[in-house]
Design an enzyme around this catalytic site. Structure first.
Site, PDB file in Angstrom:
ATOM      1  N   GLY A  72       0.844  -1.195   0.000  1.00 44.29           N
ATOM      2  CA  GLY A  72       0.000   0.000   0.000  1.00 44.29           C
ATOM      3  C   GLY A  72       0.878   1.243   0.000  1.00 44.29           C
ATOM      4  N   SER A  73       1.977   1.190   0.745  1.00 42.93           N
ATOM      5  CA  SER A  73       2.881   2.347   0.808  1.00 42.93           C
ATOM      6  C   SER A  73       3.441   2.675  -0.575  1.00 42.93           C
ATOM      7  CB  SER A  73       4.040   2.068   1.766  1.00 42.93           C
ATOM      8  OG  SER A  73       3.559   1.863   3.067  1.00 42.93           O
ATOM      9  N   ASN A 152      -7.114   5.267   9.297  1.00 49.27           N
ATOM     10  CA  ASN A 152      -6.651   4.007   9.888  1.00 49.27           C
ATOM     11  C   ASN A 152      -6.710   3.992  11.415  1.00 49.27           C
ATOM     12  OD1 ASN A 152      -4.512   5.904   8.895  1.00 49.27           O
ATOM     13  ND2 ASN A 152      -3.248   4.707  10.306  1.00 49.27           N
ATOM     14  N   GLN A 180      -7.740   1.226   4.176  1.00 48.13           N
ATOM     15  CA  GLN A 180      -8.628   0.768   5.253  1.00 48.13           C
ATOM     16  C   GLN A 180     -10.053   0.543   4.761  1.00 48.13           C
ATOM     17  OE1 GLN A 180      -7.888  -0.111   8.358  1.00 48.13           O
ATOM     18  NE2 GLN A 180      -5.741   0.463   8.231  1.00 48.13           N
ATOM     19  N   GLY A 201      -2.905  -5.637   0.346  1.00 48.00           N
ATOM     20  CA  GLY A 201      -3.338  -7.009   0.589  1.00 48.00           C
ATOM     21  C   GLY A 201      -3.491  -7.382   2.050  1.00 48.00           C
ATOM     22  N   THR A 238       9.448  -8.296 -11.999  1.00 49.73           N
ATOM     23  CA  THR A 238       8.702  -9.514 -12.328  1.00 49.73           C
ATOM     24  C   THR A 238       7.529  -9.667 -11.363  1.00 49.73           C
ATOM     25  OG1 THR A 238      10.709 -10.501 -13.169  1.00 49.73           O
ATOM     26  CG2 THR A 238       8.913 -12.017 -12.638  1.00 49.73           C
ATOM     27  N   CYS A 325       2.717   1.967  13.072  1.00 55.23           N
ATOM     28  CA  CYS A 325       3.902   2.717  12.655  1.00 55.23           C
ATOM     29  C   CYS A 325       4.319   3.699  13.729  1.00 55.23           C
ATOM     30  CB  CYS A 325       3.612   3.474  11.370  1.00 55.23           C
ATOM     31  SG  CYS A 325       2.519   2.587  10.277  1.00 55.23           S
TER      32      CYS A 325
HETATM   33  C1  LIG Z   1      -1.603  -0.009   6.253  1.00 61.07           C
HETATM   34  C2  LIG Z   1      -1.854   1.268   5.549  1.00 61.07           C
HETATM   35  C3  LIG Z   1      -1.001   1.722   4.529  1.00 61.07           C
HETATM   36  C4  LIG Z   1       0.273   1.004   4.161  1.00 61.07           C
HETATM   37  O1  LIG Z   1       0.051  -0.223   3.525  1.00 61.07           O
HETATM   38  P1  LIG Z   1       1.268  -1.283   3.512  1.00 61.07           P
HETATM   39  O2  LIG Z   1       0.821  -2.352   2.581  1.00 61.07           O
HETATM   40  O3  LIG Z   1       1.443  -1.751   4.916  1.00 61.07           O
HETATM   41  O4  LIG Z   1       2.464  -0.560   3.011  1.00 61.07           O
HETATM   42  C5  LIG Z   1      -1.306   2.898   3.893  1.00 61.07           C
HETATM   43  N1  LIG Z   1      -2.413   3.591   4.210  1.00 61.07           N
HETATM   44  C6  LIG Z   1      -3.264   3.198   5.171  1.00 61.07           C
HETATM   45  C7  LIG Z   1      -4.481   4.006   5.461  1.00 61.07           C
HETATM   46  C8  LIG Z   1      -3.013   2.026   5.886  1.00 61.07           C
HETATM   47  O5  LIG Z   1      -3.849   1.646   6.843  1.00 61.07           O
END
Ligand SMILES: *Cc1c(COP(=O)(O)O)cnc(C)c1O
Length: 393
Positions: A72-73, A152, A180, A201, A238, A325
């Site tokens: 997600g990051s 979050n 979220q 994921g 890949t 975090c």
């Molecule tokens: C967990 C989260 C992320 C980061 O996702 P990762 O897959 O852990 O890098 C980004 N934004 C929000 C709102 C999250 O809760």
């Protein structure tokens, strides 16, 4: 009786057995590189294409608009840095909010060091952003609006469709971090009208290390990871076929189970009411209605959240103080401060995030355990002593 209660599903979720099962062949026989021309490659390319189609259909997108990332990051970084780079001739102004995830906030700070300017709109005391404040922040040099769909820490859901309409009206690209939201509340990019949307994921029972960035056709966004021609030439590396297939399965299951969120919400509400009733000087942070079903963020005066977590852990309960975090820092949560929670109460706040995997017994156990912990810590607190003395005076 000590139990194990996992109530930190906003931090991560366990991989579902059904998700693990669909991934297993890709750690064995189906090992080909999906880009290879021979049939061993095609064996991997077909399920990857199928996963992309499934995800696209569930989100109301086209398969060519779905791009797999490693988290997600990464999707957050790509959306923001990608637009910043490709639109810099138009301007260097970005609009975001004070309570974004650090994957967004720290990306914006990095751009600020490179000469970009960011307006962080306020969040009201319920944890909701007023679309009018977003519109008022737009300037001729604004190139991007980046506002999260659901927070979050406090789970509040933002008026993204309204914000996307404003962006469209002013010709500004709109991105939403929906990490979220996806899987916990209906998410459809066509209904929302956003240009880009990110999710991950491991927040929806797929593995850690895979995410998605949806990019609406025609959106100008430069690549973040340069490399081979994967992901239609826009994200090198890949493909992680196993995790993409697992993510599609997880999203399918989460979407099918959305109606069952009513049960999760009922458990959350019972936990909320029970804690408010049993623990004096407690207060819920953020709106209680415009909120993800499983999220409870609650503050207790005269105690430290970190101490509560340690005692909860000793009783087998996993919760958190805001985001995972943040756990290494003793700073109070930027999210709670952004909605006007005083430092002291922010320090004494806990987040419980329930999922389909939780049971009524989990709620009973938290309700039977936490009030005693809070009372014990308050009994040891000089702060509580003097406040009580003042109240009695
Ligand atoms: C967990 C989260 C992320 C980061 O996702 P990762 O897959 O852990 O890098 C980004 N934004 C929000 C709102 C999250 O809760």
């Amino acid at each position: 009786m000590k139990r194990f209660v996992y109530a930190d599903n906003a931090a991560t979720t366990p991989v579902l057995p059904e998700v693990r099962d669909v991934m297993l062949p890709f750690f064995g026989e189906i090992f080909g590189n999906p880009s290879s021309a021979y049939s061993k490659g095609a064996e991997a390319a077909a399920p990857l294409a199928q996963a992309r189609e499934t995800i696209a259909a569930l989100l109301g997108a086209k398969p060519t608009e779905i791009f797999f990332t490693a988290s997600g990051s990464e999707a957050d970084n790509w959306a923001i840095k990608g637009v910043a780079s490709s639109m810099k001739n138009k301007g260097k102004h970005i609009i975001s909010s004070k309570f974004e995830h650090h994957a967004v906030l720290h990306t914006l700070e990095s751009l600020e060091r490179d000469g970009y300017e960011v307006t962080y709109v306020d969040v009201n005391e319920n944890g909701v952003i007023d679309p009018v404040s977003v519109e008022q922040a737009i300037r001729p040099d604004t190139i991007l609006i980046a506002i999260m769909m659901a927070n979050n820490e406090i789970g509040t859901i933002q008026p993204i469709a309204e914000i996307a309409a404003i962006g469209k009206q002013h010709g500004v690209t709109v991105f939403t971090d929906a990490v979220q939201a996806v899987g916990n509340t209906p998410v459809n990019v066509a209904d929302l009208g956003v240009d880009m949307l990110a999710f991950s994921g491991h927040k929806i029972h797929a593995p850690k290390g895979i995410g998605v960035l949806y990019i609406r056709t025609g959106t100008r966004v430069r690549s973040l990871i340069d490399g081979g021609g994967q992901e239609r030439g826009r994200r090198g590396g890949t493909e992680n076929v196993a995790f993409a297939v697992g993510l599609a399965k997880a999203l399918e299951i989460a979407t099918a189970r959305l109606p069952e969120m009513a049960r999760v919400k009922a458990m959350r509400d019972r936990l909320m009411q029970g804690l408010l009733d049993k623990i004096p000087y407690s207060r819920v942070n953020g709106d209680t209605e415009q909120r993800l079903a499983g999220n409870l963020n609650i503050g207790f005066e005269f105690v430290e959240g970190e101490s509560l977590l340690m005692w909860l852990d000793a009783s087998g309960i996993c919760a958190s103080t805001g985001s995972a975090c943040n756990s290494a820092s003793l700073e109070p949560s930027h999210v709670l401060l952004s909605i006007g929670v005083p430092h002291e109460r922010a320090h004494g706040s806990l987040r419980f995030t329930l999922s389909h995997e939780n049971t009524e017994e989990d709620v009973d156990y938290i309700l039977a355990t936490l009030p005693g912990i809070v009372q014990r810590l308050r009994d040891m607190s000089p702060l509580y002593d003097s406040s009580m003395a003042r109240i009695k005076d």
